[in-house]
Design an enzyme around this catalytic site. Structure first.
Site, short mmCIF file in Angstrom:
data_model
loop_
_atom_site.label_atom_id
_atom_site.label_comp_id
_atom_site.label_asym_id
_atom_site.label_seq_id
_atom_site.Cartn_x
_atom_site.Cartn_y
_atom_site.Cartn_z
N GLY A 63 0.75 -1.19 -0.08
CA GLY A 63 -0.03 0.00 0.06
C GLY A 63 0.98 1.21 0.17
O GLY A 63 1.98 1.10 -0.58
N GLU A 64 0.30 2.06 0.55
CA GLU A 64 1.33 3.44 0.53
C GLU A 64 1.69 3.50 1.97
O GLU A 64 1.17 3.72 3.15
CB GLU A 64 0.49 4.86 0.30
CG GLU A 64 0.37 4.64 -1.19
CD GLU A 64 1.88 4.79 -1.93
OE1 GLU A 64 2.74 5.46 -1.40
OE2 GLU A 64 1.85 4.19 -3.04
N SER A 65 3.00 3.49 2.35
CA SER A 65 3.86 3.57 3.53
C SER A 65 3.28 4.88 4.36
O SER A 65 3.10 5.11 5.48
CB SER A 65 5.06 3.24 3.66
OG SER A 65 5.85 4.07 2.81
N CYS A 70 6.32 -5.01 0.79
CA CYS A 70 6.52 -3.76 0.21
C CYS A 70 6.29 -2.67 1.25
O CYS A 70 7.20 -2.26 1.86
CB CYS A 70 5.46 -3.73 -1.31
SG CYS A 70 5.75 -2.24 -2.05
N ARG A 85 13.11 4.04 -0.13
CA ARG A 85 11.66 3.84 -0.58
C ARG A 85 11.79 4.26 -2.09
O ARG A 85 12.37 5.07 -2.72
CB ARG A 85 10.94 4.85 0.14
CG ARG A 85 10.75 4.85 1.58
CD ARG A 85 9.62 5.58 2.05
NE ARG A 85 8.23 5.67 1.40
CZ ARG A 85 7.71 6.97 1.09
NH1 ARG A 85 8.00 7.89 1.47
NH2 ARG A 85 6.58 6.62 0.39
N ILE A 141 6.16 -3.12 -7.50
CA ILE A 141 5.54 -2.29 -7.88
C ILE A 141 5.98 -0.92 -7.10
O ILE A 141 5.90 -0.95 -5.90
CB ILE A 141 3.92 -2.33 -7.76
CG1 ILE A 141 3.54 -3.34 -8.65
CG2 ILE A 141 3.14 -0.96 -7.86
CD1 ILE A 141 1.90 -3.78 -8.47
N ARG A 142 6.45 0.02 -7.90
CA ARG A 142 7.31 1.26 -7.19
C ARG A 142 7.92 0.74 -5.80
O ARG A 142 7.57 1.36 -4.69
CB ARG A 142 6.00 2.16 -6.94
CG ARG A 142 5.54 2.91 -7.98
CD ARG A 142 4.56 3.74 -7.43
NE ARG A 142 4.61 4.61 -6.42
CZ ARG A 142 5.01 5.84 -6.28
NH1 ARG A 142 5.35 6.53 -7.44
NH2 ARG A 142 5.18 6.49 -5.24
N HIS A 169 5.40 -8.23 -4.02
CA HIS A 169 4.04 -8.25 -3.74
C HIS A 169 3.61 -10.06 -3.85
O HIS A 169 2.86 -10.34 -4.80
CB HIS A 169 2.99 -7.51 -4.42
CG HIS A 169 3.19 -6.09 -4.15
ND1 HIS A 169 2.67 -5.46 -2.87
CD2 HIS A 169 3.72 -4.89 -4.84
CE1 HIS A 169 2.99 -4.27 -2.79
NE2 HIS A 169 3.79 -3.85 -4.07
N GLU A 182 1.36 -11.29 -2.60
CA GLU A 182 -0.27 -11.35 -2.32
C GLU A 182 -0.96 -10.78 -3.65
O GLU A 182 -1.99 -11.23 -3.82
CB GLU A 182 -0.59 -10.21 -1.28
CG GLU A 182 -0.62 -8.49 -1.63
CD GLU A 182 0.79 -8.03 -1.15
OE1 GLU A 182 1.86 -8.96 -1.36
OE2 GLU A 182 0.77 -6.78 -1.23
#
Lengths: 293, 225
Positions: B47-49, B79, B109, B137-138, B173, B175
């Site tokens: 997600g977004e940390s 991630c 990051r 992903i990023r 990921h 997941e």
């Protein structure tokens, strides 16, 4: 689009889930959004409320503005291209934005065709008002869907109508027998394989957000309770009395959407919400949700 | 049955819940300290940390979680979850916000680039008999790690999947993509450390791959496929 590209493009949308994507027009607003816990920002020159007020043709933002916002935050940055304007999309892809919104908030460039999103590497999100429209956008290569709502009004009723329509159409599909799905596909003008997939999943095959008119923590929590994966907030934050507090509160309400005590707490002390316009008072030619098909 | 929490402040928590559930674990969302009660393990999703640390700030969730991890609660961060677990970050972008720590590593990051640079790679993962398709992903990059760290997978000579005791972290990921083997391996380790006999529900290694992948298909929709 290759299977790997689809995985990467739909996968980034998975990372936005349970989150709030906020419209920003300056670096400072982008930093406020990030500090409030936004899962991404939408970089644009004018928020929908101003586009509505000022009128004229609304186009892709200046690349310098997008660059400055990309440089200001560490979260993903989205930007809008006009419906059908594939060269605006090409430009945005070269700028390195993380997602493109092919958006009815801007003036459409093509009243027949949407962008062929399958030929791009950058992922796209598109608006939809019903299931058929959502599946047509996915066919063209969209990796994420959002309701259209009626952007720039602060009136959540259209977003509600679109989400309820999509949900109801999905439920109706899940109740059909397999041999009835061919006609169902014809009726909603969507490809059979996607209709079949939706019937078996009981949801869209991509992440589905709500957009258009979200202005309060309660609006966001209501959409999440109705099954949205997350929310876009456009004018609702930076056209309000206290953007920092409201941005944080909407994020809080989106995470704890099923806890009314938490949403009540988030709703306190936010100052004035955006003034807004009732959708019923917007003359039909000025309704953005009717752009796209 | 093993009870596994998935931090659900923001991000791809649903994917972890579905995968853990399809492997026979009782998987539940964690948004409040009281949700940690009775858990045998916890997963921190992608997600977004930035969003996660800001949503957690002002609550005592991370303090409780840190204490349980220090007392041996098995934890797996993917991630953004890896960023939460890293003892050190290479920049100050999350400065001033509480994280968890627990993994003696340094993470940069978004070091694998923006979405345009996102990629998949076939990884040779410790405990998997064939290549695992890792989705980056990023993604964050592990740029430094303490001696004694178990490196469970590498990509281009950098570790992308590491373990220090009860703390597991991946920069990709697992997941996403529908391959259950890494979750199964994590759960096998959790099961081995849980003392209640009822927890022993998972098949031994080797049996996992074919049968569990087969079971996954109806349970976990792969988006866009």
């Amino acid at each position: 689009m290759t299977e790997t590209q689809t995985l990467l493009n739909t996968g980034l949308a998975q990372m936005f889930k349970g989150g709030v994507i906020m419209d920003v027009v300056t670096e400072e607003q982008a930093r406020i959004a990030e500090a409030a816990g936004a899962s991404a920002v939408m970089a644009l020159e004018r928020v929908p409320a101003d586009i509505r007020a000022q009128g004229g043709v609304a186009r892709m933002s200046d690349p310098d503005l997008i660059d400055s916002i990309v440089g200001a935050v560490s979260i993903p940055v989205m930007a809008k291209a006009r419906i059908g304007h594939f060269v605006e999309a090409q430009i945005l892809e070269t700028l390195g934005v993380d997602y493109i919104d092919e958006s009815e908030v801007l003036s459409p460039a093509d009243y027949v065709n949407h962008i062929d999103k399958s030929v791009f590497q950058v992922p796209f999100v598109c608006g939809a008002t019903n299931l058929g429209e959502a599946l047509r956008r996915i066919t063209e290569g969209a990796s994420m869907i959002r309701s259209k709502g009626e952007a720039g009004t602060g009136d959540v009723s259209e977003a509600m109508r679109h989400l309820r329509t999509i949900n109801a159409e999905i439920r109706a599909l899940t109740a059909k027998s397999e041999d009835e799905l061919y006609v169902a596909a014809k009726e909603i003008a969507a490809p059979y394989h996607l209709v079949k997939q939706v019937a078996s999943l009981g949801r869209l095959p991509v992440v589905t957000f709500v957009a258009g008119g979200i202005a309060t923590p309660a609006d966001a929590a209501m959409m999440m309770q109705l099954g949205a994966d997350g929310v876009f907030v456009g004018s609702g934050i930076f056209k309000s009395g206290n953007p920092e507090a409201r941005a944080k509160a909407i994020v809080e309400a989106t995470t704890h959407f099923d806890d009314a005590t938490a949403v009540a707490k988030a709703s306190r002390g936010l100052g004035d919400a955006m003034v807004g316009i009732n959708v019923a008072d917007v003359p039909a030619p000025h309704r953005l949700a009717e752009r796209g098909w | 049955m093993v009870r596994v929490g998935v931090l659900a402040l923001q991000g791809a928590f649903r994917e972890h819940l579905l995968m853990l559930g399809s492997l026979g674990a009782e998987a539940r969302k964690v948004t409040r300290p009281q949700h940690l009660d009775g858990l045998d393990a916890i997963v921190l999703p992608g997600g977004e940390s930035t969003a996660m640390v800001r949503i957690a700030s002002g609550t005592d969730l991370f303090a409780h979680l840190r204490e349980r991890i220090a007392h041996g609660l098995p934890v797996f961060g993917t991630c953004a979850g890896l960023i939460l677990l890293a003892d050190r970050l290479s920049d100050d972008s999350l400065g001033g916000y509480e994280r968890l720590g627990g993994l003696d590593i340094t993470v940069a990051r978004n070091a694998y680039g923006r979405q345009g640079e996102s990629f998949t790679a076939g990884l040779s993962v410790e405990g998997c008999d064939s290549s695992f398709k890792g989705t980056f992903i990023r993604a964050p990059q592990i740029i430094d790690f303490a001696p004694g760290t178990e490196v469970l997978a590498r990509h281009e000579d950098r570790p992308v999947f590491v373990r220090q005791g009860n703390v597991w972290g991946a920069s990709f990921h697992p997941e996403l993509g529908g391959d259950l083997r890494i979750h199964a391996e994590f759960l096998r380790n959790v099961t081995a450390t849980v003392t209640t006999p009822a927890a022993a529900v998972l098949p031994r290694s080797g049996a996992a791959r074919g049968s569990l992948r087969g079971r996954l298909r109806p349970a976990v929709p792969v988006p866009g496929s």
